[in-house]
Design an enzyme around this catalytic site. Structure first.
Site, mmCIF file in Angstrom:
data_model
loop_
_atom_site.group_PDB
_atom_site.id
_atom_site.type_symbol
_atom_site.label_atom_id
_atom_site.label_comp_id
_atom_site.label_asym_id
_atom_site.label_seq_id
_atom_site.Cartn_x
_atom_site.Cartn_y
_atom_site.Cartn_z
ATOM 1 C CG ASN A 9 -1.656 1.151 1.334
ATOM 2 O OD1 ASN A 9 -1.965 2.046 0.303
ATOM 3 N ND2 ASN A 9 -2.245 1.521 2.449
ATOM 4 C CD1 TRP A 10 4.130 1.366 -2.387
ATOM 5 C CD2 TRP A 10 3.859 2.025 -4.625
ATOM 6 N NE1 TRP A 10 5.019 0.661 -3.436
ATOM 7 C CE2 TRP A 10 4.824 1.117 -4.699
ATOM 8 C CE3 TRP A 10 3.417 2.483 -5.685
ATOM 9 C CZ2 TRP A 10 5.444 0.549 -5.810
ATOM 10 C CZ3 TRP A 10 3.923 2.148 -6.917
ATOM 11 C CH2 TRP A 10 5.153 1.295 -6.939
ATOM 12 C CE LYS A 11 0.037 3.572 4.533
ATOM 13 N NZ LYS A 11 -0.211 3.737 6.077
ATOM 14 C CG HIS A 95 -6.303 2.156 4.490
ATOM 15 N ND1 HIS A 95 -5.724 3.056 5.401
ATOM 16 C CD2 HIS A 95 -5.370 1.046 4.606
ATOM 17 C CE1 HIS A 95 -4.489 2.642 5.817
ATOM 18 N NE2 HIS A 95 -4.299 1.704 5.330
ATOM 19 C CD GLU A 167 -4.588 -2.433 6.964
ATOM 20 O OE1 GLU A 167 -3.476 -2.062 6.918
ATOM 21 O OE2 GLU A 167 -5.742 -2.139 6.126
ATOM 22 N N GLY A 173 1.359 2.203 10.604
ATOM 23 C CA GLY A 173 2.182 3.528 10.334
ATOM 24 C C GLY A 173 2.848 3.735 11.565
ATOM 25 C CB SER A 213 4.215 -2.088 11.959
ATOM 26 O OG SER A 213 3.967 -0.945 12.168
ATOM 27 N N GLY A 234 2.585 -1.077 4.100
ATOM 28 C CA GLY A 234 2.734 0.261 3.967
ATOM 29 C C GLY A 234 4.000 0.582 3.827
HETATM 30 P P1 PGA Z 1 2.220 0.236 7.546
HETATM 31 O O1 PGA Z 1 0.917 0.661 6.691
HETATM 32 O O2 PGA Z 1 2.877 -1.031 7.089
HETATM 33 O O3 PGA Z 1 3.124 1.596 7.066
HETATM 34 O O4 PGA Z 1 1.922 0.212 8.966
HETATM 35 C C1 PGA Z 1 0.087 -0.547 6.560
HETATM 36 C C2 PGA Z 1 -1.160 0.154 5.851
HETATM 37 O O5 PGA Z 1 -1.484 1.219 5.980
HETATM 38 O O6 PGA Z 1 -1.846 -0.797 5.054
#
Ligand code: PGA
Length: 262
Positions: A9-11, A95, A167, A173, A213, A234
């Protein structure tokens, strides 16, 4: 055996050029599609060029969002029908960042899930909970109620066609520790609720991912858990070498089982 699904998930990161450079960097180095499914969730601008560039690769293209209608006066929104026509195979729905920053609620997410399925796109339904909402010993687990609301617009029969992602907000994050035991417990309880509400067959078939994470150091521990069928990654997925390390570690874990199945 459920085939693992590893999704980046590149956001809101990367330009279109950056995205295409990434695809080029992983080309020829991705695992066998018979063993692991790989995917990348990129922002809208990058989706179509990525579909073109990744045509022959084990790299599905995932939208991070789509609207719950096919066309009409919805300025700024993107239709799942347009995404399907562009070759996008999956869409993330609900999300936690969309819920908290853009006020998406279960009703809206439910419409998005239904519209995506009608267009032939697989929804990746994101569920979340805070530590306080989590009640492993209580009767009602927050995440179940959320999931059931989000599944309310689709038929009994369509449920087997979705992917679910668990999640917990304390893990998304933060970039340091994902707790494999809690991750497994969340996924296991979601599977149990699907079995209770729908059927054991559906629960056995549906893919449940964990997100929060995940990184090259913890991915094997997480993917070694029975009820975790994949991960949504992410921050750690932005670098091509890191991404390759992770998908190939999972492929090594699953290859013997895939071989035995042949
Ligand atoms: P993260 O994000 O791996 O940076 O915790 C995961 C996500 O938002 O899907």
């Amino acid at each position: 055996m459920r085939k693992p699904f590893i999704a980046a998930n590149w956001k809101m990161h990367k330009t279109v050029d950056d995205a295409l450079k990434f695809v080029e960097a992983v080309s020829g180095r991705l695992p066998d599609p018979a063993v692991v499914t790989c995917g990348i969730a990129a922002h809208f601008l990058a989706l179509y060029p990525m579909v073109q560039a990744a045509k022959d690769l084990n790299l599905g293209v995932i939208a991070q969002n789509a609207y719950g209608e096919f066309s009409g006066p919805y300025t700024g929104e993107v239709s799942p029908r347009a995404l399907a026509a562009a070759g996008v195979q999956y869409v993330m729905c609900g999300h936690i960042e969309r819920r908290t920053l853009f006020h998406e609620d279960n009703q809206l997410v439910a419409k998005k899930v239904a519209a995506a399925l009608q267009c032939g796109i697989t929804p990746i339904i994101c569920t979340d909970e805070t530590m306080i909402q989590q009640e492993f010993n209580g009767e009602v687990h927050y995440v179940f109620a959320q999931l059931m609301d989000v599944l309310s617009e689709i038929s009994f029969d369509q449920v087997k066609n979705v992917i679910i992602s668990y999640e917990p907000s304390w893990a998304v994050g933060v970039g340091q520790h994902a707790n494999p035991t809690l991750a497994e417990e969340g996924c296991r309880l979601i599977r149990r609720s699907i079995a209770d509400t729908y059927s054991y067959e559906v629960a056995d078939k549906i893919r449940i991912l964990y997100g929060g994470s995940v990184n090259p150091e913890n991915i094997e521990l997480i993917m070694g858990k029975r009820d975790i069928d994949g991960v949504l990654i992410g921050r750690a997925s932005l670098d091509a070498d890191n991404f390759l390390t992770m998908v190939n570690r999972v492929a090594a874990l699953y290859a013997p089982a895939a071989e035995a199945k042949k």
